[in-house]
Design a protein around this motif. Structure first.
Motif, PDB file in Angstrom:
ATOM      1  N   GLY A  65      -2.427   4.623 -10.793  1.00 47.07           N
ATOM      2  CA  GLY A  65      -2.703   5.388  -9.594  1.00 47.07           C
ATOM      3  C   GLY A  65      -2.042   4.767  -8.382  1.00 47.07           C
ATOM      4  N   VAL A  66      -2.575   5.052  -7.222  1.00 47.26           N
ATOM      5  CA  VAL A  66      -1.989   4.610  -5.968  1.00 47.26           C
ATOM      6  C   VAL A  66      -2.670   3.330  -5.476  1.00 47.26           C
ATOM      7  CG1 VAL A  66      -1.523   5.213  -3.558  1.00 47.26           C
ATOM      8  CG2 VAL A  66      -1.413   6.972  -5.326  1.00 47.26           C
ATOM      9  N   ALA A 118       6.141  -0.697  -0.207  1.00 43.34           N
ATOM     10  CA  ALA A 118       6.393   0.648   0.288  1.00 43.34           C
ATOM     11  C   ALA A 118       6.780   0.662   1.757  1.00 43.34           C
ATOM     12  CB  ALA A 118       5.139   1.501   0.086  1.00 43.34           C
ATOM     13  N   SER A 147      -8.116  -1.384  -4.084  1.00 42.74           N
ATOM     14  CA  SER A 147      -7.308  -0.904  -5.208  1.00 42.74           C
ATOM     15  C   SER A 147      -6.275  -1.943  -5.624  1.00 42.74           C
ATOM     16  CB  SER A 147      -6.637   0.426  -4.856  1.00 42.74           C
ATOM     17  OG  SER A 147      -5.852   0.338  -3.683  1.00 42.74           O
ATOM     18  N   TYR A 164       0.837  -1.193   0.000  1.00 40.57           N
ATOM     19  CA  TYR A 164       0.000   0.000   0.000  1.00 40.57           C
ATOM     20  C   TYR A 164       0.878   1.251   0.000  1.00 40.57           C
ATOM     21  CZ  TYR A 164      -3.749  -3.237   1.391  1.00 40.57           C
ATOM     22  OH  TYR A 164      -4.649  -4.274   1.450  1.00 40.57           O
ATOM     23  N   GLY A 165       0.405   2.243  -0.712  1.00 41.19           N
ATOM     24  CA  GLY A 165       1.168   3.475  -0.839  1.00 41.19           C
ATOM     25  C   GLY A 165       1.990   3.535  -2.111  1.00 41.19           C
ATOM     26  N   THR A 166       2.077   2.431  -2.828  1.00 41.65           N
ATOM     27  CA  THR A 166       2.829   2.386  -4.076  1.00 41.65           C
ATOM     28  C   THR A 166       2.053   3.089  -5.190  1.00 41.65           C
ATOM     29  OG1 THR A 166       3.761   0.247  -3.436  1.00 41.65           O
ATOM     30  CG2 THR A 166       3.947   0.880  -5.760  1.00 41.65           C
ATOM     31  N   HIS A 167       2.746   3.926  -5.950  1.00 44.51           N
ATOM     32  CA  HIS A 167       2.133   4.616  -7.080  1.00 44.51           C
ATOM     33  C   HIS A 167       2.613   3.992  -8.378  1.00 44.51           C
ATOM     34  CE1 HIS A 167       1.605   7.689 -10.219  1.00 44.51           C
ATOM     35  NE2 HIS A 167       0.545   8.061  -9.521  1.00 44.51           N
ATOM     36  N   LEU A 168       1.667   3.693  -9.252  1.00 43.97           N
ATOM     37  CA  LEU A 168       2.002   3.118 -10.548  1.00 43.97           C
ATOM     38  C   LEU A 168       1.474   4.029 -11.635  1.00 43.97           C
ATOM     39  CD1 LEU A 168       3.252   0.614 -11.960  1.00 43.97           C
ATOM     40  CD2 LEU A 168       0.947  -0.332 -12.071  1.00 43.97           C
ATOM     41  N   GLU A 169       2.352   4.464 -12.520  1.00 43.37           N
ATOM     42  CA  GLU A 169       1.960   5.359 -13.595  1.00 43.37           C
ATOM     43  C   GLU A 169       0.908   4.686 -14.484  1.00 43.37           C
ATOM     44  OE1 GLU A 169       3.984   7.972 -17.231  1.00 43.37           O
ATOM     45  OE2 GLU A 169       5.243   6.799 -15.851  1.00 43.37           O
ATOM     46  N   LYS A 225      -3.772   1.930  -2.542  1.00 44.75           N
ATOM     47  CA  LYS A 225      -3.992   2.506  -1.214  1.00 44.75           C
ATOM     48  C   LYS A 225      -4.675   1.559  -0.230  1.00 44.75           C
ATOM     49  CE  LYS A 225      -8.283   4.772  -2.669  1.00 44.75           C
ATOM     50  NZ  LYS A 225      -8.998   6.067  -2.778  1.00 44.75           N
ATOM     51  N   LEU A 249       5.443  -3.406  -8.820  1.00 42.38           N
ATOM     52  CA  LEU A 249       5.315  -2.714  -7.549  1.00 42.38           C
ATOM     53  C   LEU A 249       6.516  -3.015  -6.658  1.00 42.38           C
ATOM     54  CD1 LEU A 249       1.582  -3.555  -6.728  1.00 42.38           C
ATOM     55  CD2 LEU A 249       2.464  -1.556  -7.956  1.00 42.38           C
TER      56      LEU A 249
END
Length: 482
Positions: free
Chosen positions: A419-420, A479, A426, A411-416, A422, A476
């Motif tokens: 999105g995040v 995080a 997600s 959780y908290g990982t952002h993928l172009e 969270k 990913l």
């Protein structure tokens, strides 16, 4: 929403809509959780409404106006606040959505539903066929046929050490119906239903439907998701009416050892109003050295325990819709009263098949043993495979056919382009999008750190799904260090 229908001299009709929100005494708007998908899945979505307060719901009225008249009739099409407060099953929503994707040509691997992939054993199926051929197609007694209830009593005596008479057994259209009727029968408005989390998605909603309050007690993965007796004792109040236990557990696969159940029983015994609903639907899908203990078999617990079981999981009879409740006669009669005014008795054909299932031998005989062996092989494969992944925590399941994995380190990982990540929802969206594997987010079961994988699928399917998930997770990076 208000619909105004106006007539005209030419015989035409014009239709106009306007949205009217019912006055509310609370400031929070209705909340809706949406699960949508990126890339090729954008055109598919499903929505899961959260529980909202009755005073805050939208009302829809239709106003019908006739020519030359000022009279109008307003039609109130609002639904019951009790029903409006319920959340649909997210497991069912995801399963239906994944099925729609498959039908649209998307190669999704569906590991969301808790449905064995085995065929119903042939002896059981043939009993159903014979019932049809022999004209056994009429209504049965509301509580179930005497033949099946007697066979259930024999099974409970031999396998669970429980003594019941046929009038203490209620056969229903699935164990789910038994649980709902039990909650409705024993709970009054304002009562509390104690539910350890992670829990089966329907338990809290059933309590809400009975105008009772779900009291959720979180458990720890380090404790194998088992209820801590001391925590239980601290949460019991004068309003506590029902404690729901599920062993082996959906969604965790945890099995309560007898010693722990005895500690819980000692606490329950101190509270005269507190009853226990023991959901034992997965009892035969269990992996040694774990063993199953029926809560009602413990000292002093028979009088206050409602035992629920059925045929869907162990006998691969999900579509037959057949379950049963065992307990003290006055409680079972109350449940039967509800059933008599709703569905009435279960299918006559399914009940004949149920008799055949119980005739396979102790614990389902070789047919069930073979299925349980396959489930164990699948469990071992998944535990080894996911144990190799960085940042994943798990409690090795001892029964059922689910793996409840803690992926919160991602959780908290952002993928172009996505999105995040969270939360569990997600993450499941990400895995459906990138890996084309359908799983159930843990928030549906009361633990947002985890996701549930059903391994009621062939080993080859699980191998393919695991490889897809691993490849997707390479995108990913955890995080949070674990």
């Amino acid at each position: 929403m208000q619909a105004v229908i106006s007539g005209s001299s030419a015989g035409g009709v014009s239709l106009h809509y306007r949205l009217r929100e019912r006055p509310s005494r609370v400031s929070d708007p209705d909340t809706v959780n949406s699960l949508s998908f990126s890339s090729q899945f954008q055109k598919f979505s499903f929505r899961t409404p959260e529980r909202s307060r009755p005073a805050n719901c939208l009302k829809m009225a239709a106003v019908i106006k006739g020519d030359g008249s000022n009279d109008h009739v307003k039609l109130d099409i609002s639904v019951s606040p009790r029903v409006n407060s319920l959340k649909p099953s997210k497991t069912m929503a995801i399963t239906d959505h994944a099925t729609a994707l498959v039908q649209a040509g998307v190669p999704v691997i569906r590991l969301a539903a808790g449905e064995p992939d085995f065929d119903t054993p042939s002896v059981i199926a043939q009993a159903g066929i014979n019932a049809i051929s022999e004209g056994y197609t009429r209504y049965t007694p509301n509580a179930g046929t005497m033949e099946l209830r007697t066979a259930i009593c024999k099974k409970l005596k031999e396998e669970n050490g429980l003594t019941y008479t046929p009038d203490q057994i209620l056969v229903s259209n699935g164990a789910k119906q038994c649980i709902l009727q039990a909650v409705l029968a024993v709970c009054s408005p304002g009562d509390e239903v104690i539910i350890p989390a992670p829990y089966w998605v329907s338990y809290p909603e059933m309590a809400t439907l009975a105008d009772a309050t779900p009291v959720i007690i979180s458990t720890l993965i380090s404790d194998d998701f088992l209820l801590n007796p001391k925590v239980l004792a601290s949460r019991i109040t004068d309003k506590s009416r029902l404690l729901i236990l599920c062993s082996p557990s959906n969604p965790t696969g945890s099995v309560y050892p007898k010693e722990l159940l005895e500690e819980i029983a000692e606490i329950v015994a101190k509270h005269p109003r507190l009853l226990v609903l023991s959901d034992e639907i997965y009892e035969h899908i269990i992996y040694r050295p774990a063993t199953h203990t029926s809560f009602a078999s413990l000292p002093g617990m028979w009088d206050r325990t409602l035992t629920v079981n059925g045929f869907s999981k162990a006998f691969a009879m999900t579509g037959w819709r057949l379950g049963y409740l065992a307990g003290p006669k006055h409680f079972v009669a109350a449940c039967g009263k509800i059933q008599s005014q709703s569905t009435s008795g279960a299918s006559s054909i399914s009940q004949k098949a149920g008799v055949a299932a119980l005739g396979l031998g102790y614990a389902g005989g070789e047919a069930v043993s073979t299925m349980a062996k396959a489930f164990r092989e699948r469990r071992d494969f998944l535990v080894k495979s996911f144990g190799e992944l960085e940042g994943v925590k798990m409690s090795e399941p001892q029964g059922a056919f689910y793996l409840f994995l803690d992926f919160s380190s991602y959780y908290g990982t952002h993928l172009e382009g996505f999105g995040v990540i969270k939360d569990s929802e997600s993450l499941c969206r990400f895995l459906l999008d990138k890996a084309q594997v359908a799983l159930v987010p843990g928030d549906a079961f009361g633990d947002d750190n985890c996701i549930r994988i059903s391994y009621a699928a062939s080993l080859s399917t699980l191998q393919e799904a695991t490889e897809r998930i691993k490849q997707a997770l390479l995108l990913l990076k955890p995080a949070v260090a674990v």
